[in-house]
Design a protein around this motif. Sequence first.
Motif, PDB file in Angstrom:
ATOM      1  N   GLY A 333       0.814  -1.219   0.000  1.00 37.91           N
ATOM      2  CA  GLY A 333       0.000   0.000   0.000  1.00 37.91           C
ATOM      3  C   GLY A 333       0.849   1.272   0.000  1.00 37.91           C
ATOM      4  N   TYR A 334       2.049   1.172   0.602  1.00 33.14           N
ATOM      5  CA  TYR A 334       2.932   2.346   0.621  1.00 33.14           C
ATOM      6  C   TYR A 334       3.347   2.715  -0.803  1.00 33.14           C
ATOM      7  N   GLU A 335       3.655   1.668  -1.592  1.00 32.85           N
ATOM      8  CA  GLU A 335       4.102   1.926  -2.965  1.00 32.85           C
ATOM      9  C   GLU A 335       2.964   2.560  -3.776  1.00 32.85           C
ATOM     10  N   LEU A 336       1.747   2.028  -3.584  1.00 29.32           N
ATOM     11  CA  LEU A 336       0.609   2.615  -4.303  1.00 29.32           C
ATOM     12  C   LEU A 336       0.405   4.066  -3.857  1.00 29.32           C
ATOM     13  N   ILE A 348      -3.519   9.163  -0.442  1.00 27.42           N
ATOM     14  CA  ILE A 348      -4.349   8.050   0.046  1.00 27.42           C
ATOM     15  C   ILE A 348      -3.538   7.372   1.149  1.00 27.42           C
ATOM     16  N   THR A 349      -4.202   6.927   2.199  1.00 30.39           N
ATOM     17  CA  THR A 349      -3.451   6.339   3.317  1.00 30.39           C
ATOM     18  C   THR A 349      -3.054   4.893   3.025  1.00 30.39           C
ATOM     19  N   PRO A 350      -1.762   4.559   3.182  1.00 32.03           N
ATOM     20  CA  PRO A 350      -1.373   3.157   3.043  1.00 32.03           C
ATOM     21  C   PRO A 350      -1.850   2.356   4.254  1.00 32.03           C
ATOM     22  N   GLY A 351      -2.405   1.191   4.007  1.00 27.68           N
ATOM     23  CA  GLY A 351      -2.977   0.386   5.094  1.00 27.68           C
ATOM     24  C   GLY A 351      -1.957  -0.063   6.127  1.00 27.68           C
ATOM     25  N   GLY A 352      -0.698  -0.112   5.748  1.00 27.84           N
ATOM     26  CA  GLY A 352       0.349  -0.601   6.660  1.00 27.84           C
ATOM     27  C   GLY A 352       0.543   0.263   7.892  1.00 27.84           C
ATOM     28  N   ILE A 353       0.104   1.513   7.854  1.00 25.99           N
ATOM     29  CA  ILE A 353       0.297   2.341   9.060  1.00 25.99           C
ATOM     30  C   ILE A 353      -0.602   1.874  10.203  1.00 25.99           C
ATOM     31  N   PHE A 354      -1.569   1.019   9.878  1.00 33.46           N
ATOM     32  CA  PHE A 354      -2.464   0.501  10.922  1.00 33.46           C
ATOM     33  C   PHE A 354      -1.996  -0.856  11.441  1.00 33.46           C
ATOM     34  N   ASN A 356       1.020  -4.319  10.327  1.00 34.73           N
ATOM     35  CA  ASN A 356       1.491  -5.005   9.114  1.00 34.73           C
ATOM     36  C   ASN A 356       0.426  -5.865   8.435  1.00 34.73           C
ATOM     37  N   ALA A 357      -0.674  -6.182   9.166  1.00 34.18           N
ATOM     38  CA  ALA A 357      -1.763  -6.926   8.513  1.00 34.18           C
ATOM     39  C   ALA A 357      -2.456  -6.052   7.465  1.00 34.18           C
ATOM     40  N   GLY A 358      -2.152  -4.747   7.479  1.00 39.58           N
ATOM     41  CA  GLY A 358      -2.753  -3.845   6.502  1.00 39.58           C
ATOM     42  C   GLY A 358      -1.829  -3.515   5.346  1.00 39.58           C
ATOM     43  N   ASP A 359      -0.687  -4.200   5.277  1.00 41.05           N
ATOM     44  CA  ASP A 359       0.315  -3.844   4.262  1.00 41.05           C
ATOM     45  C   ASP A 359      -0.209  -3.881   2.826  1.00 41.05           C
ATOM     46  N   GLN A 360      -1.108  -4.804   2.555  1.00 38.07           N
ATOM     47  CA  GLN A 360      -1.583  -4.960   1.169  1.00 38.07           C
ATOM     48  C   GLN A 360      -2.880  -4.183   0.910  1.00 38.07           C
ATOM     49  N   TYR A 361      -3.118  -3.182   1.741  1.00 37.41           N
ATOM     50  CA  TYR A 361      -4.376  -2.429   1.644  1.00 37.41           C
ATOM     51  C   TYR A 361      -4.118  -0.923   1.598  1.00 37.41           C
ATOM     52  N   ILE A 362      -5.169  -0.198   1.208  1.00 44.34           N
ATOM     53  CA  ILE A 362      -5.174   1.252   1.361  1.00 44.34           C
ATOM     54  C   ILE A 362      -6.488   1.648   2.021  1.00 44.34           C
ATOM     55  N   ARG A 363      -6.501   2.881   2.550  1.00 41.00           N
ATOM     56  CA  ARG A 363      -7.727   3.384   3.175  1.00 41.00           C
ATOM     57  C   ARG A 363      -8.035   4.765   2.612  1.00 41.00           C
TER      58      ARG A 363
END
Length: 385
Positions: A333-336, A348-354, A356-363
């Motif tokens: 998500g950081y790369e996106l 857009i917020t990378p999911g990983g800041i929430f 590491n289970a959010g690494d492949q997500y965005i919010r």
Amino acid sequence: MEVAKRLQGVGEYYFSKKLREIDALNQQGKNIINLGIGSPDLPPHPDVIKVLQEEAQKPNVHGYQNYKGSPVLRKAYADWYQGWYGVTLDPETEILPLIGSKEGIMHICMTYLNEGDKALVPNPGYPTYASNVKIAGGVTVSYELTAEHNYQPNLEALEANDLTGVKLMFVNYPQMPTGQQPDKTVFEKLVLFAKKHGILIVHDNPYSFILNDHPISFLSVAGAREVVIELNSLSKSHNMAGWRLGVLVGAADRINEVLRFKSNMDSGMFLPLQLAAAKALTLGKEWHDAVNAVYRERRQKVYELLDLLGCTYSKEQVGLFMWAAIPATYKDGYELADDILYNANVFITPGGIFGNAGDQYIRISLCGSTGRFEEAIKRVKEIKH
Ligand SMILES: Cc1ncc(COP(=O)(O)O)c(C=O)c1O
């Protein structure tokens, strides 16, 4: 100057750093569209502002206030809990107004955690739980929430681990960032789990009115008052994030324990603010329906934006955000988020800041006008074609 040990491993809040970077980009003329932060852009109800104005004119409202909050506000919270959640609270003993629920998380950690005590925190989850546990000297034990398990805690898996030393568990439904709805049967299981292991559950409930037709309080579950305290907030439900209005509700003993810490840390809020909050708490279904109609319209645009980005997501989500899995073309998500920030001027917020289970997500936050989402879609289209 060397900072205290308690701040080791606690960095500056991600958004505080990122907003500085966005400011710098804006100064270079980039005009970034920020779809990151969940700060409602709509105003509070005009009657609420009117109460603040009228009360602030009075000469006798400017002094220190009761540490437990104005009786008028506590009564308004009690009526609100009764009316919306069907939960009866004693305004004298079971309600503690807060300067936002975020400060309550800190108070709770400082009240209950000794050096080395453990606290279960959701991954992904609101980052303040983990940072406040650490600042208070505690140790975080993260519990993973996965789409396969409906973003609900896997209590069997937790029990398979050693739960010795676990004193607190942070729980949050509607869940931020995943948008998972609350489920009473999950709450019932959590009550049994907490009782069995001597854990105090802290339920954080700021999103119950956003795009959610059935607001639920954890305290409406049988036996919950023995093991659960609940944070609530007017930040999102009443568009009052900057006013700093939250509340802690629960058993009288818990409220007194937290008050022991809080009363040493701050004083009661400005009285006109409390009276305006009491007014906000009387707003009815038509208020929430009107606010939600706006969010619903924006959400359609967010679906469009997410489709354009190749993300996948559930349409069953509630709360102020959309949580979406990124396409395999990005590492995480950081790369996106960086691609879209630097190339399309959209944050857009990378999911990983929430976690590491959010690494492949965005919010994506719903706090922006439809026009801003349309502009974001236009910008992303330009880099995707
Ligand atoms: C899950 C969660 N809890 C608590 C808060 C803080 O809310 P408040 O404004 O009441 O401090 C937020 C704010 O974003 C949040 O997302």
